[in-house]
Enzyme design. Structure first.
Site, mmCIF file in Angstrom:
data_model
loop_
_atom_site.group_PDB
_atom_site.id
_atom_site.type_symbol
_atom_site.label_atom_id
_atom_site.label_comp_id
_atom_site.label_asym_id
_atom_site.label_seq_id
_atom_site.Cartn_x
_atom_site.Cartn_y
_atom_site.Cartn_z
ATOM 1 N NE ARG A 220 -4.174 -1.754 0.245
ATOM 2 C CZ ARG A 220 -4.283 -2.855 -0.516
ATOM 3 N NH1 ARG A 220 -3.352 -3.136 -1.408
ATOM 4 N NH2 ARG A 220 -5.324 -3.648 -0.403
ATOM 5 C CG HIS A 268 -3.736 -1.332 -6.677
ATOM 6 N ND1 HIS A 268 -4.030 -0.668 -5.515
ATOM 7 C CD2 HIS A 268 -3.706 -2.639 -6.334
ATOM 8 C CE1 HIS A 268 -4.175 -1.514 -4.527
ATOM 9 N NE2 HIS A 268 -3.984 -2.737 -4.997
#
Ligand code: NAP
Ligand code: GLV
Length: 305
Positions: A220, A268
């Protein structure tokens, strides 16, 4: 049995995939569904929980649950279950092989030499001389660490609790982190975002990497200090950063990462949750819960993952 599917996109695809795996359930889609026994969730609107008073378990369609845990509306007394592998480990191994081989075989330097029409061969080095550190050696990072070790690289891993993985030098605690950072020519980050990992890779820790190291973050964005990373890249202390995740997604137009010559961006996608495999896993776990049996993958709310 009623099962709710509430995601930010592609709800109908999730519905169809789960319908095939769990035909005994009545499936409902979206925020206005009637009260259900189980919920399958990814970035749901906060309003969904007010209409779900009888949930027995909630399933995250991702491995990371920081987004769900950050929602104040998320019921605190209902078990939250995360995805375990579901085909994501193999994708992470692909990503890691690409980054490792690019760095190990110096493809970045050859590309730079080509722009100058410069013939610049480099000498042989054995794989074992290339040191890779993996922060977070759970389901995904553990699979990556073992695959890279089997390939012949020298691999160290770091986790919260002591672990043992074949071929991987496993460490934990502050000393373990210091050892991994100091030796990693390539650092791969597979940590969940928790209060303990937020901002972990700050200026001081990035400076512990050997000069010319490469870094890849697929965990993250908040685990990294962006300004510290940009500074380390500008100085060449970090030669290249592969970034798949960001503090704010999508990455804002004009962000320095977009145009930095030492940054490689992916949106992502390092590991996507495959519909079919994920729904098989959810269906199996729902059946076990219905039968009063235990399941794996329940998030420890105190740890945050
Ligand atoms: P996992 O199985 O829970 O593994 C997490 C690992 O991190 C474990 O080894 C854990 O240690 C370690 N860890 C956690 N907190 C730590 C701390 N404070 N200090 C040291 N080590 C710590 O999770 P996973 O399934 O591998 O997934 C990891 C993360 O990948 C997810 O949380 C998500 O953020 C990210 N992800 C990204 C994508 C993408 O496409 N970019 C896709 C899927 C997942 P222990 O072994 O001691 O518990
Ligand atoms: C994706 O980021 C996941 O957590 O599965």
């Amino acid at each position: 049995m009623d099962v709710l599917i509430c995601t930010d996109k592609e709800q109908d695809r999730w519905h169809d995939a789960l319908a095939g795996c769990l035909p005994e359930a009545r499936l409902h889609v979206g925020v206005d569904a009637p009260p259900c026994d189980y919920a399958v969730l990814w970035k749901p609107p906060a309003a969904v929980f007010a209409r779900q008073p009888r949930l027995q378990a909630m399933f995250s369609l991702g491995a990371g649950v920081n987004g769900l845990l950050a929602m104040p509306e998320l019921p605190r007394d209902v078990p939250l279950v995360r995805m375990e592998d579901c085909g994501m480990a193999a994708q992470m191994v692909e990503y890691a092989y690409y980054v490792a081989l690019r760095q190990f075989r110096r493809f970045r330097q050859f590309a730079a030499a080509q722009t100058e029409q410069r013939w610049a061969p480099r000498g042989f080095r054995p794989r074992a001389k290339f040191h890779i550190g993996v922060l977070g050696i759970g389901v995904l990072g553990g699979a990556v660490a073992q695959a890279l070790a089997e390939f012949g690289f020298t691999v160290s891993g770091w986790s919260r609790s002591p672990k043992s993985l074949d071929g991987v030098h496993c460490t934990h605690g502050d000393n373990g982190l210091n050892t991994v950072l100091a030796s990693s020519q390539l650092l791969l980050v597979f940590l969940p975002l928790t209060t303990a990992t937020e901002g972990l890779l700050n200026r001081q820790r990035l400076s512990q990497l050997p000069a010319g190291a490469c870094l890849a973050n697929v965990s993250r964005g908040e685990v990294l200090d962006d300004e510290a990373l940009l500074d380390a890249l500008d100085r060449g202390h970090i030669e290249e950063a592969h970034l798949d995740v960001f503090r704010h997604e999508p990455l804002a137009a004009g962000h320095r990462y977009w145009s930095h010559p030492r940054v490689c961006i992916t949106p992502h996608v390092a590991a996507l949750t495959p519909y079919a495999i994920a729904c098989i896993q959810v269906a199996e776990k729902i059946r076990r819960l219905q039968a009063g049996e235990s399941i794996t993958g329940i998030v420890d709310r105190a740890r945050g993952y």
